[in-house]
Motif scaffolding. Sequence first.
Motif, PDB file in Angstrom:
ATOM      1  N   GLY A 260       0.941  -1.089  -0.073  1.00 19.43           N
ATOM      2  CA  GLY A 260      -0.246  -0.179  -0.063  1.00 19.43           C
ATOM      3  C   GLY A 260       0.973   1.121  -0.078  1.00 19.43           C
ATOM      4  N   TYR A 261       0.377   2.134  -0.900  1.00 17.05           N
ATOM      5  CA  TYR A 261       1.402   3.226  -0.776  1.00 17.05           C
ATOM      6  C   TYR A 261       0.402   4.868  -0.798  1.00 17.05           C
ATOM      7  CZ  TYR A 261       4.744   0.476  -3.628  1.00 17.05           C
ATOM      8  OH  TYR A 261       5.768  -0.609  -3.760  1.00 17.05           O
ATOM      9  N   THR A 262       1.229   5.794  -0.435  1.00 20.08           N
ATOM     10  CA  THR A 262       0.406   7.065  -0.755  1.00 20.08           C
ATOM     11  C   THR A 262       1.295   7.725  -1.810  1.00 20.08           C
ATOM     12  OG1 THR A 262       1.930   8.084   1.165  1.00 20.08           O
ATOM     13  CG2 THR A 262      -0.371   7.392   1.521  1.00 20.08           C
ATOM     14  N   TYR A 263       0.713   8.469  -2.512  1.00 24.83           N
ATOM     15  CA  TYR A 263       1.535   9.002  -3.847  1.00 24.83           C
ATOM     16  C   TYR A 263       0.848  10.242  -4.245  1.00 24.83           C
ATOM     17  CZ  TYR A 263      -2.558   6.283  -5.442  1.00 24.83           C
ATOM     18  OH  TYR A 263      -3.592   5.772  -5.738  1.00 24.83           O
ATOM     19  N   SER A 264       1.496  10.862  -5.343  1.00 24.48           N
ATOM     20  CA  SER A 264       0.924  12.194  -6.084  1.00 24.48           C
ATOM     21  C   SER A 264       0.590  11.157  -7.340  1.00 24.48           C
ATOM     22  CB  SER A 264       1.938  12.982  -6.200  1.00 24.48           C
ATOM     23  OG  SER A 264       1.977  13.777  -5.111  1.00 24.48           O
ATOM     24  N   LEU A 265      -0.583  11.361  -7.628  1.00 22.37           N
ATOM     25  CA  LEU A 265      -1.039  10.949  -9.328  1.00 22.37           C
ATOM     26  C   LEU A 265      -1.278  12.135 -10.234  1.00 22.37           C
ATOM     27  CD1 LEU A 265      -2.099   8.571 -10.880  1.00 22.37           C
ATOM     28  CD2 LEU A 265      -4.263   9.106  -9.983  1.00 22.37           C
ATOM     29  N   THR A 272      -1.350  17.515 -10.285  1.00 24.54           N
ATOM     30  CA  THR A 272      -1.156  16.258  -9.678  1.00 24.54           C
ATOM     31  C   THR A 272      -2.106  16.271  -8.410  1.00 24.54           C
ATOM     32  OG1 THR A 272       0.662  16.729  -8.138  1.00 24.54           O
ATOM     33  CG2 THR A 272       1.275  15.581 -10.078  1.00 24.54           C
ATOM     34  N   VAL A 273      -2.658  15.213  -7.951  1.00 23.87           N
ATOM     35  CA  VAL A 273      -3.418  14.922  -6.912  1.00 23.87           C
ATOM     36  C   VAL A 273      -2.858  13.869  -5.744  1.00 23.87           C
ATOM     37  CG1 VAL A 273      -5.506  15.930  -7.683  1.00 23.87           C
ATOM     38  CG2 VAL A 273      -5.152  13.223  -7.882  1.00 23.87           C
ATOM     39  N   ARG A 274      -2.902  14.146  -4.603  1.00 20.78           N
ATOM     40  CA  ARG A 274      -2.545  12.935  -3.464  1.00 20.78           C
ATOM     41  C   ARG A 274      -3.348  12.012  -3.361  1.00 20.78           C
ATOM     42  NH1 ARG A 274       2.451  12.092  -2.386  1.00 20.78           N
ATOM     43  NH2 ARG A 274       1.881  11.377  -0.319  1.00 20.78           N
ATOM     44  N   GLY A 275      -3.225  10.588  -3.517  1.00 18.92           N
ATOM     45  CA  GLY A 275      -3.910   9.377  -3.222  1.00 18.92           C
ATOM     46  C   GLY A 275      -3.535   8.481  -2.346  1.00 18.92           C
ATOM     47  N   GLU A 300       4.962  10.555 -14.693  1.00 22.48           N
ATOM     48  CA  GLU A 300       5.145  11.507 -13.606  1.00 22.48           C
ATOM     49  C   GLU A 300       5.769  12.817 -14.189  1.00 22.48           C
ATOM     50  OE1 GLU A 300       9.151  10.097 -11.590  1.00 22.48           O
ATOM     51  OE2 GLU A 300       8.050   8.416 -12.138  1.00 22.48           O
ATOM     52  N   SER A 301       6.261  12.835 -15.332  1.00 20.50           N
ATOM     53  CA  SER A 301       7.009  13.983 -15.802  1.00 20.50           C
ATOM     54  C   SER A 301       5.851  14.907 -16.442  1.00 20.50           C
ATOM     55  CB  SER A 301       8.097  13.944 -16.670  1.00 20.50           C
ATOM     56  OG  SER A 301       7.741  13.282 -17.679  1.00 20.50           O
ATOM     57  N   GLY A 302       4.611  14.497 -16.788  1.00 21.19           N
ATOM     58  CA  GLY A 302       3.615  15.069 -17.590  1.00 21.19           C
ATOM     59  C   GLY A 302       3.553  14.729 -18.990  1.00 21.19           C
TER      60      GLY A 302
END
Length: 347
Positions: A260-265, A272-275, A300-302
Amino acid sequence: MPIYKSGTVSIGTGRTVSGAGTSFTDSAAGIRPGHTLIAGTNPVQVFQIATVNSAMQLTVTAGPAANIPAGTTYTILTTDALSADGLAAQVAEAIDYFKASIGGRASAGGNGDITSLSGLTTPLSIKQGGHGAKDAAGACLNLGALPVTGGRLSGPLTVASDVISSAGVMFSQAASDGQNAHFWMRGPGGISRAVLYSNRNGQAFLRVDDETSNAMGYQFVMNKAGVFQCASLAQTSDTRSKSEKQQVMGALDKLGRLTGYTYSLRVTKETTVRGAGVIAQDVEQVLPEAVRIAGEGFDESGAPISNIKGVDYSALSALYVEAFKELNARIMVLEAAHAGTSTLEEN
């Protein structure tokens, strides 16, 4: 052939013939009531003169079905006594004259030789190869076509002035910043069935209404951050719709292989949004049925990427259920072993 054809005429439905450049009362012309007037329309129209009113006006016994415009060529047969054969010959000669004098018009057969039309006051009907209208909006209406910009169709499809169609794409344009842009679906009585609308704050709404009671329903909300909100989401899970059912085995071990991770999507090129959650590629190794190809997205770079993978989190419930059962079985074994040990100690 005794004919008179000076100038041009117009003929109204009220039976009046108005001339331009004519001299109907000239004694040398010899025009009298009873003579035949042939109008150079296409096809030609034949009238009988009732009265000679002036040098520039006649009255015919019966008017045309529609006004014949000014500038129309004509011929008056000025012979008093004609046999049937003689009249037929003169009419044929007059018709030949008009065929020769209306250059640019088709003389017979198909209309492949028509290169231009001018002076039309009544639009050609669809049957005649036209569209039966005098402007673009009317033409679109008659032909059942959608106007390029705006307009309102009187048929089953109604397009309001804030709807724009361009290059195969239809837009709903809000009238002002404070108003929503709508696509409304209504019943035949005008009562709402559903509406899709959006505001300027990055939110889109889908609301399904009750046409029977005219009550507004609950709305689904989607926003620019990729969040979908609803009261409840039910996936089809009826056993009658499922086949090739197999129990998930080794669920506890498979869960242990996930992290399980927390991340920026990254949801847009700039945003980006946190999830929190798991990684689709990890899930694919233990339960590939829970992974879906979700379309296009961004790395992740767009930079854009295609065939982006997504996780059906409800499908992971199969792992949770079976892992719980496996864990419960282990607990029961331990409890039984503990109970046996306690009994031996007591003895």
